[in-house]
Design a protein around this motif. Structure first.
Motif, short mmCIF file in Angstrom:
data_model
loop_
_atom_site.label_atom_id
_atom_site.label_comp_id
_atom_site.label_asym_id
_atom_site.label_seq_id
_atom_site.Cartn_x
_atom_site.Cartn_y
_atom_site.Cartn_z
N THR A 62 -26.53 -35.88 -35.59
CA THR A 62 -27.23 -36.90 -34.74
C THR A 62 -27.08 -36.54 -33.26
O THR A 62 -25.86 -36.37 -32.83
CB THR A 62 -27.12 -38.45 -34.98
N ILE A 72 -36.03 -39.99 -32.91
CA ILE A 72 -36.08 -41.30 -33.03
C ILE A 72 -36.50 -41.92 -31.53
O ILE A 72 -35.82 -41.52 -30.72
CB ILE A 72 -34.98 -41.68 -33.53
N ASP A 103 -41.13 -36.86 -38.11
CA ASP A 103 -40.38 -35.41 -38.46
C ASP A 103 -41.29 -34.23 -37.55
O ASP A 103 -42.57 -34.25 -37.88
CB ASP A 103 -40.52 -35.17 -39.90
N ARG A 141 -35.73 -35.41 -37.15
CA ARG A 141 -36.51 -36.55 -37.13
C ARG A 141 -36.14 -36.95 -35.56
O ARG A 141 -35.19 -37.21 -35.19
CB ARG A 141 -35.67 -37.74 -37.90
N ARG A 160 -40.24 -43.36 -35.62
CA ARG A 160 -39.57 -41.97 -36.08
C ARG A 160 -40.58 -40.98 -36.43
O ARG A 160 -41.71 -41.36 -36.70
CB ARG A 160 -38.81 -42.17 -37.57
N VAL A 213 -34.79 -49.34 -32.71
CA VAL A 213 -35.72 -48.22 -33.08
C VAL A 213 -37.25 -48.53 -33.01
O VAL A 213 -37.31 -49.45 -33.94
CB VAL A 213 -35.07 -47.36 -34.31
#
Length: 164
Positions: free
Chosen positions: A138, A117, A102, A115, A100, A97
């Motif tokens: 997810t 990613i 929001d 979120r 990130r 990752v």
């Protein structure tokens, strides 16, 4: 798909609705799996949507309840669904990752804080959001961006659909 393998007990199925695209609305192949705990409880439900005619998944949507060990990842570690997507695509290059962010998104009449990613493998799109019942959703997609239109296709699928 490694997440379909049973480890010990046969899980009874989830006690929560799974937020996903209805199987009847998907034009490709669909697979579903339960992530069982040692006591037989359901620690998550995963749906694998395949548009590539058996050549690999286009998307994996996971629903992980609070307390599921698959929710626990390090800051630079990819979510479980991304790892499963890479495994299904037989990609063994390390992916991490890298960011990130929001973003607010509307789903029906609800405001979701999503979120986004970012991964080191740029062909992966991944988003996560928490539902009001503390289930983490997810969505991991291969070679397709996740747009706001996708959230309008998500609907609750009843737990009985996943009962064994």
């Amino acid at each position: 798909m490694s997440f379909l393998r049973r480890r010990s007990a046969t899980p009874a199925g989830p006690d929560f609705d799974v937020l996903a695209m209805d199987p009847g609305d998907w034009p490709g192949n669909l697979g579903a799996g339960l992530l069982p705990a040692a006591d037989g409880s359901c620690q998550g439900v995963f749906l694998r949507y395949d548009l590539f005619g058996g050549h690999g998944p286009a998307m994996i949507i996971g629903n992980l309840p609070e307390g599921s060990p698959a929710r626990e990842t390090a800051d630079d570690e990819v979510p479980f669904e991304v790892a499963q997507l890479l495994l299904a695509l037989e990609m063994d290059e390390p992916v991490s990752v890298t960011g990130r962010e929001d973003t607010p998104v509307m789903h029906e009449d609800n405001l979701l804080i999503v979120r986004r990613i970012t991964c080191s493998e740029r062909r992966i799109s991944c988003v996560q959001f928490d539902r009001s019942d503390n289930v983490l959703v997810t969505i991991a997609s291969w070679d397709r961006p996740i747009t706001d239109d996708l959230y309008q296709l998500l609907k609750p699928l009843p737990p009985k659909l996943f009962q064994q």
